[in-house]
Scaffold this active site. Structure first.
Site, PDB file in Angstrom:
ATOM      1  N   GLY A  58      43.996  33.451  45.088  1.00  0.00           N
ATOM      2  CA  GLY A  58      42.811  33.063  44.330  1.00  0.00           C
ATOM      3  C   GLY A  58      41.625  32.635  45.179  1.00  0.00           C
TER       4      GLY A  58
ATOM      5  CG  HIS B  25      57.706  40.042  51.144  1.00  0.00           C
ATOM      6  ND1 HIS B  25      57.415  38.847  50.532  1.00  0.00           N
ATOM      7  CD2 HIS B  25      57.276  41.018  50.296  1.00  0.00           C
ATOM      8  CE1 HIS B  25      56.837  39.088  49.348  1.00  0.00           C
ATOM      9  NE2 HIS B  25      56.749  40.399  49.195  1.00  0.00           N
TER      10      HIS B  25
ATOM     11  CD  GLN C  35      54.791  41.439  52.518  1.00  0.00           C
ATOM     12  OE1 GLN C  35      54.652  42.332  51.687  1.00  0.00           O
ATOM     13  NE2 GLN C  35      54.519  40.174  52.250  1.00  0.00           N
TER      14      GLN C  35
ATOM     15  N   GLY D  77      43.576  39.114  48.557  1.00  0.00           N
ATOM     16  CA  GLY D  77      44.262  40.287  48.020  1.00  0.00           C
ATOM     17  C   GLY D  77      43.375  41.156  47.158  1.00  0.00           C
TER      18      GLY D  77
ATOM     19  CE1 TYR E  59      59.648  43.009  44.983  1.00  0.00           C
ATOM     20  CE2 TYR E  59      57.992  41.463  45.778  1.00  0.00           C
ATOM     21  CZ  TYR E  59      58.339  42.554  44.999  1.00  0.00           C
ATOM     22  OH  TYR E  59      57.403  43.170  44.233  1.00  0.00           O
TER      23      TYR E  59
ATOM     24  CB  THR F 200      52.851  46.878  46.583  1.00  0.00           C
ATOM     25  OG1 THR F 200      53.711  46.200  47.479  1.00  0.00           O
ATOM     26  CG2 THR F 200      53.542  48.089  46.008  1.00  0.00           C
TER      27      THR F 200
HETATM   28  C1  LIG Z   1      48.079  45.199  43.791  1.00  0.00           C
HETATM   29  C2  LIG Z   1      48.796  44.061  44.427  1.00  0.00           C
HETATM   30  C3  LIG Z   1      49.887  44.312  45.228  1.00  0.00           C
HETATM   31  C4  LIG Z   1      50.553  43.283  45.874  1.00  0.00           C
HETATM   32  N1  LIG Z   1      51.573  43.577  46.723  1.00  0.00           N
HETATM   33  C5  LIG Z   1      52.141  42.589  47.449  1.00  0.00           C
HETATM   34  C6  LIG Z   1      53.119  42.878  48.439  1.00  0.00           C
HETATM   35  O1  LIG Z   1      53.469  44.029  48.691  1.00  0.00           O
HETATM   36  N2  LIG Z   1      53.642  41.849  49.131  1.00  0.00           N
HETATM   37  C7  LIG Z   1      53.265  40.554  48.911  1.00  0.00           C
HETATM   38  O2  LIG Z   1      53.767  39.646  49.578  1.00  0.00           O
HETATM   39  N3  LIG Z   1      52.326  40.255  47.981  1.00  0.00           N
HETATM   40  C8  LIG Z   1      51.747  41.233  47.268  1.00  0.00           C
HETATM   41  N4  LIG Z   1      50.762  40.929  46.350  1.00  0.00           N
HETATM   42  C9  LIG Z   1      50.268  39.552  46.259  1.00  0.00           C
HETATM   43  C10 LIG Z   1      49.048  39.381  47.169  1.00  0.00           C
HETATM   44  O3  LIG Z   1      49.430  39.523  48.510  1.00  0.00           O
HETATM   45  C11 LIG Z   1      48.366  38.041  47.001  1.00  0.00           C
HETATM   46  O4  LIG Z   1      49.254  37.024  47.328  1.00  0.00           O
HETATM   47  C12 LIG Z   1      47.859  37.839  45.590  1.00  0.00           C
HETATM   48  O5  LIG Z   1      47.144  38.967  45.145  1.00  0.00           O
HETATM   49  C13 LIG Z   1      46.954  36.642  45.495  1.00  0.00           C
HETATM   50  O6  LIG Z   1      45.803  36.796  46.292  1.00  0.00           O
HETATM   51  P1  LIG Z   1      44.369  37.107  45.635  1.00  0.00           P
HETATM   52  O7  LIG Z   1      44.111  36.025  44.630  1.00  0.00           O
HETATM   53  O8  LIG Z   1      43.413  37.066  46.781  1.00  0.00           O
HETATM   54  O9  LIG Z   1      44.468  38.445  45.008  1.00  0.00           O
HETATM   55  C14 LIG Z   1      50.122  41.958  45.686  1.00  0.00           C
HETATM   56  C15 LIG Z   1      49.036  41.713  44.859  1.00  0.00           C
HETATM   57  C16 LIG Z   1      48.366  42.736  44.249  1.00  0.00           C
HETATM   58  C17 LIG Z   1      47.166  42.446  43.408  1.00  0.00           C
END
Ligand SMILES: Cc1cc2nc3c(=O)[nH]c(=O)nc-3n(C[C@H](O)[C@H](O)[C@H](O)COP(=O)(O)O)c2cc1C
Ligand SMILES: [Zn+2]
Length: 781
Positions: free
Chosen positions: A294, A171, A103, A318, A176, A27
């Site tokens: 992570g 999702h 999503q 992410g 949510y 997001t």
């Molecule tokens: C800025 C941001 C926005 C996110 N928005 C969503 C989202 O809209 N839907 C969702 O399922 N997860 C969302 N997440 C979670 C990520 O999809 C992901 O699961 C999380 O960042 C962990 O992955 P990473 O360690 O690679 O960042 C968001 C994470 C971040 C950092």
């Protein structure tokens, strides 16, 4: 080149990805207030589709207005405008050979009250249990509402397919609405949707079935975060509940299951490293598994190559995808990653950050050499000057300490107090002079704020080998020639999005930004090409032989501090030596020639740095640079200022972004000529879907001598020196103006924008949402 199963293809539903690194749903809150995707979002996704065969999961997209429940600037997919704008994005992703799932989600009790009120909807949830103490108490959904919401997910899935998505992701994670029904901590219903494992799964299961019925199982995925406590109080043992859900998804034959590891909570890392495992779900699921949370290259490889060599796992990333649009490429080549900046994650409607664009465009930014002058004489001066300075300072130290203080004041004159005072002052300014010099030197040489070269310039440079590319292209950095060799006439010319995603920018009379034909790049506001180093620089001031580098945005503050401290240092040397000299003359002794020499040197450097300080302070107070000041009184700026769609006037021209492809459009939005009002008539009737995601700019002229960046003495000063007096004195923090994340314009220019808008009879302030809504209606009718 890294060898791993990560780089082997995989079939997911109907698509065959070329490698197993996917982009997580993120997001970013860059949609309009009406939840319509913006051109900036298209650019953002386009950049992240830079390696063909990548699977992208879109940011969370709201299924219906009632499911929106308040999360401002998050996109939706129920209206025609939204579908149309999404189509431009999915087309772009496909054009680049990548795939995208949408999503779909609803906020439930995680909604924001203020936004919900504005939108006239209730905050709803499974039961009247707030997210936390003090959070809004949701209204428990009625059975009718639950059924309607189930239908909303199905309709949204159909819309997603219409909008060109390859599939949708349900999702069910991160607290949510759907997740809220799963946990017994938020769902205490005693009807068919609560009270038992089976009942709590019912809503999500119904939603999945409805989605599958609408668009087929091969186009539906499911995301779960069994261990997360983000926006949810985790149930005591989530395994039975989530086992049930995964079993149901498995029976429905969904395209994939997407799980979030316990080592992250929403978007932040947990304290402990993955204490809870996802094996219970791995055991049930035998189709493609997407796993997030992570991951970086090393643990991703370990997961797919060592821990689960027999499972079809795709690793979803992410946060690193935010700061590394070319992440897959970097993984493949084992390159370093850019750090992400959490502050920019959710900046409402802000440009995705020009730096992100720049990173993608210019691999050469990764190995930026120290900046050197292109002229041999300057390079030599640069090497000699620091030696001269060091000798002068060493000499002054010797004279002040050994002769003035020790020999005369402590010795023959016996004035201990004066000696101590002089030594304290001397070393105080000495220390500050040296530290500000070091800071200036570093930034002037290694981080001067150089703009990455455009792709054509990179090629040209490669072709020329190590030879300096400047000689044959030497021009003045003062703008005059509009497009010289010309920007490519490709309207998608990379980098334009950095301009039109903001509300105002400096442009040529035709409404396009300025172009540097040496760097083959669009010039952002206050970027100037330096002949000295052969590169474009942000807020360039001058090339300084004393610091051996470019004094510009990143170094200007430290430079002023350096000249100020140097002037003060010279004053101390001068004062102390003159005092002792006078005493010697009074006492009839013969004057020490060391003192006379040091007075001459200190006077020379002191006066010089004093005048530099005065000039620099003047520039700061006026918000000018050495470049701006040239021909300042006659200078007229053209500014592209965002206006409501469809704005017309005989007093100014307008330009519509993104520019359309030459020859493919019925209306000529570009080709060097912007439209004058009335000349083009067919523009508005062309209600192609792209028009819904366009931005209109008026091209306005300033009066001669008007400085667009003048914000008044106080704000001008603060933009360079900082708001805190400690920042003014210490060479630690960078100037606030080096932060280019402002969504209005790269450097604030609110004063001039207000003046221009009223001068040209435009509504003041950036175009409001009412305007946008009216524009939409105007386009539809
Ligand atoms: C800025 C941001 C926005 C996110 N928005 C969503 C989202 O809209 N839907 C969702 O399922 N997860 C969302 N997440 C979670 C990520 O999809 C992901 O699961 C999380 O960042 C962990 O992955 P990473 O360690 O690679 O960042 C968001 C994470 C971040 C950092
Ligand atoms: Zn340039």
């Amino acid at each position: 080149m890294v060898e791993s199963r990560l780089f082997k293809p995989l079939k997911i539903g109907n698509v065959e990805v070329k490698h197993r690194i996917g982009m997580a749903p993120l997001t970013r809150r860059r949609a309009t207030r009406d939840r319509v995707p913006t051109p900036m979002m298209k650019e953002y996704y386009s950049q992240r589709a830079s390696v063909p065969g990548t699977l992208i999961i879109s940011e969370g997209v709201l299924v219906s207005p009632s499911g929106a429940g308040g999360f401002a600037h998050v996109p939706g997919i129920w209206s025609q405008d939204q579908v149309a704008a999404w189509k431009t994005i999915t087309d772009e992703i496909h054009r680049k050979g990548c795939f995208v799932f949408c999503q779909l989600f609803a906020m439930g009790r995680a909604g924001d009250v203020e936004t919900a009120q504005k939108e006239g909807i209730d905050i709803i949830g499974p039961s009247a249990i707030p997210l936390a103490k003090g959070a809004p108490i949701p209204r428990a959904m009625t059975i009718t509402e639950i059924r309607q919401m189930t239908q909303d997910f199905a309709t949204a899935s159909e819309n997603a397919v219409k909008a060109g998505f390859d599939g949708v992701e349900c999702h069910g994670a991160n607290g949510y609405l759907l997740d809220q029904f799963l946990h017994d901590t938020s769902n205490q219903r005693n009807d068919e949707y609560g009270g038992s494992v089976e009942n709590r799964s019912r809503f999500l299961s119904d939603v999945m079935k409805a989605m599958v019925d609408a668009i087929g199982p091969e186009r539906v995925g499911l995301r779960l975060s069994p261990w997360s406590s983000f926006q949810i109080v985790r149930m005591e043992n989530p395994i039975p509940q989530f086992t049930d859900v995964v079993n149901k998804a498995s029976k429905l034959n969904l395209a994939y299951l997407h799980l979030v590891e316990s080592r992250v909570d929403g978007a932040v890392d947990c304290e402990t490293e993955a204490p809870e495992r996802l094996d219970f779900a791995y055991d049930i699921w035998d189709k493609p598994l997407l796993v997030a949370g992570g991951y970086k290259l090393a643990n991703a490889q370990k997961l797919v190559d060592e821990e689960y060599p027999n499972k079809d796992i795709m690793v979803i990333i992410g946060r690193h995808f935010v700061s590394n649009p070319d992440l897959v490429y970097r993984f493949k080549e084992g390159l370093k990653l850019n750090a992400y900046n959490r502050d920019t994650f959710y900046v409402v409607e802000s440009s995705v950050g020009s730096s992100e664009v720049a990173i993608l465009r210019s691999q050469d930014a990764l190995r930026m050499p120290a900046i050197e002058s292109t002229k041999a004489e300057t390079r030599w001066t640069t090497r000699i000057v620091p030696v001269v300075l060091a000798v002068a300072v060493a000499y002054a130290t010797y004279v002040v300490v050994a002769r003035v203080c020790v020999k005369y004041l402590l010795g023959s004159l016996d004035e201990t107090g004066a000696a101590i005072a002089i030594l304290v002052l001397y070393f105080f300014f000495f220390l500050f002079m040296i530290s500000t010099y070091a800071r200036t030197l570093y930034h002037a040489n290694f981080n001067p704020g150089v703009v990455p070269l455009g792709p054509r310039a990179v090629e040209r440079q490669k072709a020329m080998g190590e030879k300096r590319m400047m000689q044959s292209y030497g021009t003045d950095d003062v703008e005059g020639r509009a497009y010289g060799a010309g920007p490519s006439n490709d309207p998608d010319s990379p980098g334009l999005e950095c301009f039109y995603s903001r509300d105002a920018f400096v442009c040529e009379p035709d409404g396009r930004p300025k172009w540097c034909s040496e760097c083959c790049n669009w010039k952002q506001d206050r970027v100037h090409h330096s002949r000295e180093i052969g590169r474009c620089v942000h807020r360039m001031d001058h090339y300084c032989p004393w610091a051996g580098g470019m004094i510009a945005e990143n170094s200007f503050k430290f430079f002023v501090q350096f000249t100020t401290y140097t002037a003060s240092f010279c004053a101390v040397v001068l004062g102390a030596s003159a005092y002792v000299l006078r005493r010697q003359v009074q006492l009839g002794a013969s004057p020490d020639s060391y003192l006379i020499a040091v007075i001459a040197i200190a006077a020379f450097f002191g006066l010089f740095s004093f005048f530099m300080t005065v000039t620099a302070v003047r520039y700061i107070l006026l918000n000018m640079t050495n470049v701006d000041i040239l021909s300042f009184h006659q200078k007229v700026y053209h500014l592209a200022v965002r206006v409501p769609r469809g704005t017309r006037s005989d007093r100014f021209g307008v330009i519509v972004y993104p520019l359309t492809m030459r020859g493919t459009s019925s209306h000529s939005r570009m080709s060097g000529k912007y439209e004058r009002a009335g000349q083009q008539s067919g523009d508005l009737s062309a209600t192609s879907r792209d028009d819904l995601a366009t931005r209109t700019f008026a091209v306005l002229e300033t009066n001669p001598g008007e400085n667009p960046w003048d914000l008044g003495y106080r704000r001008n000063w603060q933009s360079v020196m900082g708001t805190n007096p400690l920042d003014w004195l210490l060479p630690i923090r960078h100037s606030p103006c080096t932060n280019h994340e402002n969504s209005e314009s790269i450097y604030p220019m609110d004063c001039i924008l207000d003046q221009l808008r009223s001068r040209y009879g435009l509504p003041t302030g950036p175009p409001s949402d009412e305007n946008t809504v009216m524009e939409m209606r105007g386009l539809r009718s």
